[in-house]
Scaffold this motif. Structure first.
Motif: not given
Length: 208
Positions: A191-199, A201-205
């Protein structure tokens, strides 16, 4: 903002530091032992000092109370679990590899805080632990920002301010995790990537 300068040669430890470190280790061990059978709120300074073999005067020379000490101990644990072996210039690893390392570090934090949920709930309930934890996480995010900056992913920003913001945000994310009843580490991490700034990186989640 440019990356930090190369650290200067470390100062030589004073004669007092080994003794202080031993005292801290004894108190930490005493706290772990007492928490096996006691709630944090029920542990007194006197009981901890007896368990650790440390004089109360020594304890009060460094900490105000049990909660102050426990906050320092548990913030250090989270900080240690969040350690990632990444060069601030981004050398030696691909962007994807760095992303995986950070996701693994967060997974370690979630597993640990779930196992110690009752203690973290008590600490967050004090109202001061959030700030202690956020301050401990800030240097981790500063390193991450410099690494992502080296990969050309970070927009122009004040990295010190961004790191402080992210440290507070992650402390709140962890607080919500320990306050709830969810025990699905992978789903919470996903669920964390949706809370992170757009830039960021999503790798690894993990994907949900």
């Amino acid at each position: 903002m440019s990356a930090p300068e190369t650290p200067r040669e470390q100062r030589r430890p004073s004669a007092e530091e080994p003794r202080i470190a031993r005292t801290r280790e004894a108190l930490e061990s005493g706290l772990w032992e007492l928490l096996q059978e006691n709630e944090l709120a029920d542990i007194t300074v006197a009981a901890l000092c007896r368990q650790a073999g440390v004089h109360r005067t020594t304890f009060y020379g460094h900490y105000r109370n049990i909660l102050d000490f426990a906050a320092s101990v548990y913030a250090d644990v989270v900080n240690g679990l969040g350690a990632v072996n990444v060069d601030q210039r981004g050398t030696g690893r691909t962007q994807e590899e760095v992303g995986v390392l950070y996701a693994e570090a967060l997974r370690r934090i979630l597993v640990h805080t779930f196992a110690e949920r009752r203690v973290y709930r008590a600490l967050f309930h004090t109202g001061t632990f959030h700030a202690v934890l956020a301050d401990g996480l800030r240097p981790r995010f500063l390193l991450a920002l410099y690494a992502w900056q080296a990969y050309g992913l970070v927009p122009a920003m004040d990295c010190e301010v961004a790191a402080a913001f992210l440290g507070g945000a992650y402390a709140s994310w962890i607080e919500q995790w320990v306050a709830g009843e969810d025990d699905d580490v992978e789903a919470w991490l996903a669920s964390l990537p949706d809370l992170l700034p757009g830039w960021w990186p999503r790798d690894g989640f993990p994907r949900v």
